[in-house]
Scaffold this active site. Structure first.
Site, short mmCIF file in Angstrom:
data_model
loop_
_atom_site.label_atom_id
_atom_site.label_comp_id
_atom_site.label_asym_id
_atom_site.label_seq_id
_atom_site.Cartn_x
_atom_site.Cartn_y
_atom_site.Cartn_z
N GLU A 196 -48.96 12.49 -11.23
CA GLU A 196 -47.79 11.63 -11.42
C GLU A 196 -47.02 12.00 -12.68
OE1 GLU A 196 -46.37 9.17 -9.53
OE2 GLU A 196 -47.74 9.86 -7.98
N CYS A 231 -31.08 12.89 8.13
CA CYS A 231 -31.12 11.52 8.68
C CYS A 231 -31.70 11.47 10.09
CB CYS A 231 -29.73 10.91 8.67
SG CYS A 231 -29.06 10.68 6.99
N CYS A 248 -35.36 10.91 9.95
CA CYS A 248 -35.81 9.78 9.13
C CYS A 248 -36.32 8.64 10.00
CB CYS A 248 -34.67 9.29 8.23
SG CYS A 248 -35.14 7.85 7.23
N CYS A 264 -30.57 1.99 8.07
CA CYS A 264 -30.14 2.48 6.75
C CYS A 264 -28.65 2.21 6.55
CB CYS A 264 -30.41 3.97 6.63
SG CYS A 264 -29.82 4.71 5.10
#
Length: 354
Positions: free
Chosen positions: A40, A202, A205, A211
């Site tokens: 991270e 997209c 997705c 969205c």
């Protein structure tokens, strides 16, 4: 489970990344908190493909949190060299030492205890707790901000306080109680591989049906970019003093400013100052100007003119200073060197012998 998380987890099961080196699990199916935390921190401002070799090298040298705590700073910075934002490495080192002092050498499974460690903010703490301990905590790294900004049609730069508060609310709302580790990886993967910055995919997705950015044709406008500004340019002359044995004089930088704590090259403000500084460090003859270059930081551009002084002889001031030391090429890999300095040293022309 909410609709967003359900769709995202179904997509993750088919397309998510499951073979990243920090995703290794133990007999109970949990990831090591140390490896999650390290990844991270490395992934802040840095892409996965860049991080993987650094991560592998780092854990090969320092496989456990106590190993990191016991390492000296030069080793930590050398392993980090090239990733940039070196404060991350120093915070990582200090946080490991505090975990040894306060938490028996383990990453705490408590949010407040984690967030109290240097360099661990709300999102990093949430990622460790979710992925290593299976606890329900939301995250909000750069990829997640982009996904949620577009999905909910949130305007304003994501780092603005009001916008960030709204995004945290969305992040918390979507985070499920089940499979939280997979969900955390899934939303990061979605931002990294599908909801990318330019020309998002997209059609691939799993949540595009709802969205806002896709529906209203705003994928190119969201997230709202920060107001652009021209980066100022600064100039420096880097002095490469090389002696008859091929050693180069390096200087450990102070605790403040860029590259703090790293070994670097002595610097001067201009050509006249370069001669004065070099003569104060060693007995020198001629200088050779090498190819100049520009290194870009987040807040300015640095124009570097390297000057090579061959056959430099040690001066008294150099011998007496703990911050100045002659290093051979074989010793450079063990030092914390800024990436452009390391590249400059490795590209030096061979010494001319009489």
């Amino acid at each position: 489970m909410n609709r967003f998380a359900h769709a995202l987890l179904a997509w993750f099961d088919r397309h998510g990344r499951k073979d990243l080196p920090w995703q290794q699990t133990d007999a109970q199916g949990r990831r090591a908190a140390y490896r999650v935390w390290l990844s991270e921190v490395m992934l802040q401002q840095t892409q996965v493909t860049t991080v993987i070799p650094y991560f592998n090298r780092f854990v090969a040298a320092l496989p456990t949190l106590p190993d990191l705590a016991a390492a000296d700073e030069d080793q930590v910075l050398a392993l980090w060299s090239g990733l940039g934002y070196y404060r991350r490495a120093r915070f990582l080192h200090r946080a490991a030492q505090l975990c040894v002092e306060r938490h028996d050498g383990q990453m705490p499974a408590d949010f407040d205890a984690l967030a109290a460690l240097p360099g661990i903010g709300r999102s990093t703490a949430g990622a460790v707790l979710a992925q290593a301990y299976g606890l329900r905590f939301p995250i909000l790294d750069g990829n997640v901000k982009r996904v949620l900004t577009r999905f909910h049609g949130v305007h304003g730069h994501p780092d603005e306080n009001a916008v960030q508060k709204k995004l945290w609310q969305h992040a918390d709302l979507h985070t499920p109680a089940e499979r939280v580790a997979d969900y955390t990886q899934a939303i990061m993967d979605l931002g990294a591989t599908v909801c990318i910055r330019s020309r998002p995919l997209c059609l691939a997705c799993p949540v595009s049906e709802h969205c806002v950015a896709r529906r209203e044709g705003l994928t190119a406008q969201l997230p709202t970019p920060k107001a652009g500004k021209t980066l100022p340019t600064r100039a420096t002359v880097m002095l490469i003093l090389r002696d008859a044995k091929g050693r180069v004089l390096l200087e450990r930088r102070g605790p403040q400013g860029v590259w703090s704590g790293l070994w670097s090259l002595p610097e001067a403000t201009d050509h006249d100052d370069a001669w004065r500084v070099a003569q104060g460090l060693a007995r020198i003859d001629d200088a050779q100007a090498l190819a100049s270059f520009v290194h870009v930081f987040s807040h300015y551009r640095l124009h570097v003119e390297p000057w090579l002084f061959d056959d430099a002889r040690t001066a008294r001031a150099t011998r007496e200073s703990p911050h100045l030391r002659w290093y051979t090429e074989s010793e450079w890999p063990a030092l914390g060197l800024p990436a452009p300095v390391r590249s400059l040293l490795l590209a030096l022309p061979e010494r001319k012998t009489a």
